[in-house]
Design an enzyme around this catalytic site. Structure first.
Site, PDB file in Angstrom:
ATOM      1  N   ARG A 119       0.885  -1.371   0.127  1.00 26.14           N
ATOM      2  CA  ARG A 119       0.405  -0.147  -0.068  1.00 26.14           C
ATOM      3  C   ARG A 119       0.790   1.095   0.214  1.00 26.14           C
ATOM      4  O   ARG A 119       2.316   1.414   0.158  1.00 26.14           O
ATOM      5  CB  ARG A 119      -1.214  -0.037   1.174  1.00 26.14           C
ATOM      6  CG  ARG A 119      -0.238   0.280   2.613  1.00 26.14           C
ATOM      7  CD  ARG A 119      -0.640   0.046   3.875  1.00 26.14           C
ATOM      8  NE  ARG A 119      -0.206   0.311   5.012  1.00 26.14           N
ATOM      9  CZ  ARG A 119      -0.595   0.416   6.545  1.00 26.14           C
ATOM     10  NH1 ARG A 119      -2.361   0.924   6.300  1.00 26.14           N
ATOM     11  NH2 ARG A 119      -0.236   0.741   7.384  1.00 26.14           N
ATOM     12  N   ASN A 157      -4.454   7.518   3.345  1.00 22.15           N
ATOM     13  CA  ASN A 157      -4.252   7.027   4.714  1.00 22.15           C
ATOM     14  C   ASN A 157      -2.713   7.430   4.673  1.00 22.15           C
ATOM     15  O   ASN A 157      -1.914   6.618   4.111  1.00 22.15           O
ATOM     16  CB  ASN A 157      -4.643   5.852   4.716  1.00 22.15           C
ATOM     17  CG  ASN A 157      -4.015   5.354   6.057  1.00 22.15           C
ATOM     18  OD1 ASN A 157      -4.935   5.125   7.180  1.00 22.15           O
ATOM     19  ND2 ASN A 157      -3.436   3.978   6.082  1.00 22.15           N
ATOM     20  N   GLU A 158      -2.693   8.327   5.758  1.00 27.71           N
ATOM     21  CA  GLU A 158      -0.595   8.494   5.880  1.00 27.71           C
ATOM     22  C   GLU A 158      -0.274   8.258   4.537  1.00 27.71           C
ATOM     23  O   GLU A 158       1.195   7.471   4.461  1.00 27.71           O
ATOM     24  CB  GLU A 158      -0.335   6.828   6.527  1.00 27.71           C
ATOM     25  CG  GLU A 158      -0.899   6.378   8.188  1.00 27.71           C
ATOM     26  CD  GLU A 158      -0.051   5.444   9.076  1.00 27.71           C
ATOM     27  OE1 GLU A 158       0.137   5.167  10.037  1.00 27.71           O
ATOM     28  OE2 GLU A 158       0.010   5.258   8.162  1.00 27.71           O
ATOM     29  N   CYS A 163       8.510   9.043  -5.416  1.00 22.39           N
ATOM     30  CA  CYS A 163       8.714   8.103  -6.650  1.00 22.39           C
ATOM     31  C   CYS A 163       9.534   8.992  -7.468  1.00 22.39           C
ATOM     32  O   CYS A 163       9.666  10.304  -7.490  1.00 22.39           O
ATOM     33  CB  CYS A 163       7.181   8.510  -7.160  1.00 22.39           C
ATOM     34  SG  CYS A 163       7.176   7.700  -8.916  1.00 22.39           S
ATOM     35  N   GLU A 322      -5.735   6.888  15.242  1.00 20.12           N
ATOM     36  CA  GLU A 322      -5.077   5.530  15.454  1.00 20.12           C
ATOM     37  C   GLU A 322      -4.463   5.800  16.604  1.00 20.12           C
ATOM     38  O   GLU A 322      -3.365   6.883  16.546  1.00 20.12           O
ATOM     39  CB  GLU A 322      -5.016   5.162  14.199  1.00 20.12           C
ATOM     40  CG  GLU A 322      -5.164   4.823  12.573  1.00 20.12           C
ATOM     41  CD  GLU A 322      -4.234   4.478  11.950  1.00 20.12           C
ATOM     42  OE1 GLU A 322      -3.054   3.629  11.937  1.00 20.12           O
ATOM     43  OE2 GLU A 322      -4.479   4.475  10.947  1.00 20.12           O
ATOM     44  N   GLU A 370      -1.918  -7.953   9.431  1.00 17.04           N
ATOM     45  CA  GLU A 370      -2.475  -7.174  10.723  1.00 17.04           C
ATOM     46  C   GLU A 370      -3.115  -8.128  11.441  1.00 17.04           C
ATOM     47  O   GLU A 370      -3.865  -7.120  12.335  1.00 17.04           O
ATOM     48  CB  GLU A 370      -2.386  -5.851  10.177  1.00 17.04           C
ATOM     49  CG  GLU A 370      -1.793  -4.713  10.125  1.00 17.04           C
ATOM     50  CD  GLU A 370      -2.356  -3.048   9.607  1.00 17.04           C
ATOM     51  OE1 GLU A 370      -1.298  -2.654   9.758  1.00 17.04           O
ATOM     52  OE2 GLU A 370      -4.022  -3.262   8.744  1.00 17.04           O
ATOM     53  N   LYS A 371      -2.902  -9.326  11.672  1.00 16.26           N
ATOM     54  CA  LYS A 371      -3.989 -10.139  11.763  1.00 16.26           C
ATOM     55  C   LYS A 371      -3.732 -10.394  13.635  1.00 16.26           C
ATOM     56  O   LYS A 371      -4.344 -10.533  14.341  1.00 16.26           O
ATOM     57  CB  LYS A 371      -3.788 -11.250  11.515  1.00 16.26           C
ATOM     58  CG  LYS A 371      -3.150 -12.055  11.455  1.00 16.26           C
ATOM     59  CD  LYS A 371      -2.806 -13.926  10.964  1.00 16.26           C
ATOM     60  CE  LYS A 371      -1.377 -14.888  11.095  1.00 16.26           C
ATOM     61  NZ  LYS A 371      -1.158 -13.419   9.632  1.00 16.26           N
ATOM     62  N   PHE A 372      -2.606 -10.212  13.932  1.00 17.04           N
ATOM     63  CA  PHE A 372      -2.236  -9.865  15.060  1.00 17.04           C
ATOM     64  C   PHE A 372      -1.654  -8.574  15.801  1.00 17.04           C
ATOM     65  O   PHE A 372      -1.516  -8.141  16.923  1.00 17.04           O
ATOM     66  CB  PHE A 372      -0.923 -10.682  15.683  1.00 17.04           C
ATOM     67  CG  PHE A 372      -1.032 -12.150  15.073  1.00 17.04           C
ATOM     68  CD1 PHE A 372      -1.875 -12.738  15.847  1.00 17.04           C
ATOM     69  CD2 PHE A 372      -0.302 -12.625  14.134  1.00 17.04           C
ATOM     70  CE1 PHE A 372      -2.326 -14.059  15.625  1.00 17.04           C
ATOM     71  CE2 PHE A 372      -0.148 -14.050  14.394  1.00 17.04           C
ATOM     72  CZ  PHE A 372      -1.563 -14.885  14.839  1.00 17.04           C
ATOM     73  N   HIS A 373      -2.420  -7.389  15.185  1.00 14.93           N
ATOM     74  CA  HIS A 373      -2.135  -5.676  15.490  1.00 14.93           C
ATOM     75  C   HIS A 373      -3.528  -5.346  16.936  1.00 14.93           C
ATOM     76  O   HIS A 373      -4.832  -6.457  16.201  1.00 14.93           O
ATOM     77  CB  HIS A 373      -2.893  -4.956  14.469  1.00 14.93           C
ATOM     78  CG  HIS A 373      -2.019  -3.418  14.628  1.00 14.93           C
ATOM     79  ND1 HIS A 373      -3.706  -2.838  15.464  1.00 14.93           N
ATOM     80  CD2 HIS A 373      -1.178  -2.921  14.252  1.00 14.93           C
ATOM     81  CE1 HIS A 373      -2.835  -1.792  15.122  1.00 14.93           C
ATOM     82  NE2 HIS A 373      -1.214  -1.331  14.886  1.00 14.93           N
TER      83      HIS A 373
END
Length: 688
Positions: A119, A157-158, A163, A322, A370-373
């Site tokens: 991303r 986002n952020e 580039c 956040e 991010e499943k453990f964030h």
């Protein structure tokens, strides 16, 4: 979409509590979405950021739109009493877009085209990506702009990165031509072109800095970073065109960041410049609480600094967009917040000016990175685990403090922070390459005021100085003549200015001042720094100030005193018994110069003397030990005082006057015990 009456719930009316909500990950699980609505009530949350990375769910194929799921989310959240911060989805592209239009892919500094994935890796110059993002944003504004649940736009986002593709090279050349008014001589002068035979005779010869090309021309490096900020802002401005046109009354934000390892402001963009273009400052705060390299209070000081910086960018409350209710997933060690820390860390944000506590994320992802964030809802889907209960406690506390929303934090002290200065100083091939630490140095000058509960604005060089009694300007290496003139005016009109070693060395083009220190600085400080000694980490010196000796390390400026008064002297090395600290009265004001990097005990003594001299004081005095922080917000009728214990044991604080405990509805006076990681929030009526 149904017609609804607009609910009047905005930043000015309540504190926002909630987080990033990703129902697009759970569209095949209606039972999960139904549980979310029940859990939102139990968590005392009221606001949700939706759609941040949902482009593939909104437009799974080019020109094929599936908004129905988002329609349902708007309706169910609204009926559940909640608000929505709607994101534009440009932070992560769908695969079809990269496949069909490869120009949207970013090129890195090694001139390698990146692949689809991850991303925040799109080209900010790509006409196709600008067209596609603006189009999807227009569809979102058309469809949801009048929905009563919508309270804010969350753009992308952020923003981050850079580039180096051919489109960006051409944009950079045009930016350079515009900046230097189409004058190659001016460019070559600013970049000191004759050095290493780097004089340009055609605009087409200019390229961005690269490890496989040029990266030692400091003027080029500095202008490239300025360009990256301007090009990112320009991309953002393109994104928001339909939002401004179709929803002019809905505020717009994009979330700022901090580098979490050392907790300093994110350095990839000049947020001072970006702030001019957004309505509400928001940031994503992830301090590494309970780490093994600093005390809880040390980390809390850094959090306070960033809060005060981001609040001061627009001189209004900000939003924490956040945070985590417990652990994150990207630190080397991802430690859980200890009991009471979530409420304490949340209240610190509110105390320093936030009107929200928002989380990434509402519900943990089942898969991917991010499943453990940390999240409000864990994989157990339970409202009974410790983290969920901590979130609910914060929600209940915010409901009791709803009148804090929109209140201010007045300050008589300004501390100047400058992104461009940090870029230039880090690039300088001089001094100590690992010890310059500009941001950390500014934080150390901030520390004394934080510990003494003196309110501080952390401001940009472009902001107005006139409202402050004291202006602290450490290590402002890059200092233009215009800023020097404004500092001189501040002192002449009665202000007190403190500056330090490695200040006023180069111009805005990163060219050294010839002939010594600029004359205006010599005038207002009454002295002239002749030389800067850089010490090895093992080296030490000492400075005598106010009858006491203080340790010096890393930097020492050798000073020639003209009219200034000598306040302190070096004790060792070839410059022993020469001036180290000076003061000087200039017209209606006064200046101080600190010649070396001194220990914190010196800052306590030195700034303690200035605090007494200028009559600076906390908004409401509370007696306490170190590690307890007292911060205040001020409404039209009362001061709201936050007493926060950042130590590892309970502390006794003393209220000399009666105060009202806003959380427990009782009067407090005299000695009050605050538990480990505990808080007290009290109200003091304003008197005429």
């Amino acid at each position: 979409m149904k017609n609804r009456e607009k609910r009047q719930v905005t930043r000015a009316h309540t504190l926002l509590h909630g987080g990033d909500y990703n129902p697009d990950q759970w569209l095949n699980r209606p039972d999960v979405l139904a549980d979310d609505l029940k859990l939102m009530k139990l968590a005392h949350t009221n606001t949700y950021s939706v759609g941040i990375f949902a482009w593939s769910a909104l437009e799974p194929e080019e020109g094929v739109y599936t908004f129905e799921w988002l329609d349902d989310i708007f309706e169910t959240i609204y009926e559940n009493g909640g608000n929505i911060i709607l994101a534009t989805p440009s932070g992560a592209r769908p695969a079809w877009l990269s496949q069909t239009y490869p120009e949207v892919l970013r090129t890195n500094e090694m001139r390698l085209k990146q692949l689809q994935g991850a991303r925040h890796n799109h080209c900010f110059s790509s006409p196709v990506y600008r067209e596609k993002t603006q189009h999807i944003n227009k569809l979102l504004a058309d469809r949801y702009g009048n929905h009563p649940a919508l309270v804010m736009w969350h753009v992308s986002n952020e923003y981050s990165g850079e580039c180096h593709c051919e489109l960006c090279q051409e944009a950079f050349k045009e930016w350079i031509k515009d900046t230097y008014h189409n004058d190659l001589t001016a460019l070559n002068d600013a970049w000191w072109g004759p050095f290493w035979s780097h004089t340009f005779n055609d605009w087409s010869q200019i390229q961005s800095p690269s490890p496989i090309g040029e990266e030692a021309v400091h003027g080029l490096n500095l202008d490239w970073l300025r360009f990256v900020t301007d090009q990112t802002i320009d991309f953002y401005k393109n994104e928001i065109v339909p939002l401004r046109e179709l929803t002019p009354s809905i505020p717009i934000t994009t979330n700022f960041m901090a580098d979490t390892d050392d907790l300093i402001p994110y350095q990839g963009l000049d947020y001072g410049k970006f702030a001019e273009h957004i309505d509400v400052i928001t940031w994503d705060g992830y301090p590494a609480w309970h780490n093994d390299r600093e005390s809880t209070a040390d980390l809390a000081m850094k959090v306070g600094f960033i809060d005060d910086l981001y609040r001061s960018l627009k001189q209004q409350p900000f939003l924490l967009l956040e945070s985590t209710p417990s652990a994150v997933n990207w630190h080397t060690v991802n430690k859980a917040k200890r009991p009471h820390m979530h409420l304490l860390s949340s209240m610190q944000m509110i105390a320093h000016g936030s009107d929200s506590i928002m989380y990434f994320q509402w519900r943990k992802s089942r898969g991917s990175s991010e499943k453990f964030h940390g999240a409000v809802v864990d994989h157990d889907n339970s409202s009974e685990n410790r983290v969920f209960k901590d979130v609910a406690e914060v929600g209940q506390t915010l409901e009791k403090l709803s009148d804090v929303a929109g209140t201010t934090r007045p300050a008589d002290v300004g501390i100047l922070y400058d992104w461009e200065n940090n870029w230039a100083l880090k690039d300088a091939q001089g001094y100590g390459l690992e010890t310059k630490r500009y941001t950390q140095t500014v934080q150390e000058h901030y520390r004394t005021f934080w510990e003494k509960d003196i309110p501080v604005d952390v401001i940009m060089k472009e902001q107005d100085f006139s409202s402050y009694k004291l202006l602290v300007v450490p290590m402002l290496y890059l200092l233009s003549l215009d800023t020097i003139s404004r500092l001189k005016e501040f002192v002449a009109n009665g202000g007190t200015l403190v500056s330090t070693y490695i200040t006023g060395i180069v111009t805005e083009h990163d060219l050294t001042y010839l002939g010594g220190w600029p004359q205006d600085l010599q005038d207002i400080f009454g002295m002239n720094p002749l030389e800067t000694d850089t010490l090895y980490p093992s080296d030490r010196n000492k400075v005598r100030y106010s009858g006491k000796e203080y340790e010096l390390k890393e930097y020492a400026s050798i000073l020639e005193v003209n009219q200034a008064k000598i306040e302190g002297e070096y004790l060792e090395d070839f410059y022993a018994n020469t001036p180290a600290i000076t003061s000087h009265s200039f017209e209606k004001g006064k200046t101080y110069y600190i010649g070396g990097r001194l220990e914190q005990a010196f800052h306590e003594e030195f700034y303690g003397d200035i605090i007494k001299e200028l009559g600076l004081s906390p908004i409401f005095p509370v007696k306490h030990e170190k590690g307890v922080s007292v911060q205040a917000r001020q409404s039209e009728t009362e001061d709201i005082i936050f007493v926060m214990n950042f130590t590892e044991e309970e502390q006794v604080v003393i209220f000399d006057k009666p105060v009202w405990d806003k959380l427990n509805d009782e009067e407090l006076v005299g000695e009050v015990t605050v538990e480990k990681y505990g808080i007290k929030v009290v109200a003091v009526p304003l008197t005429n």
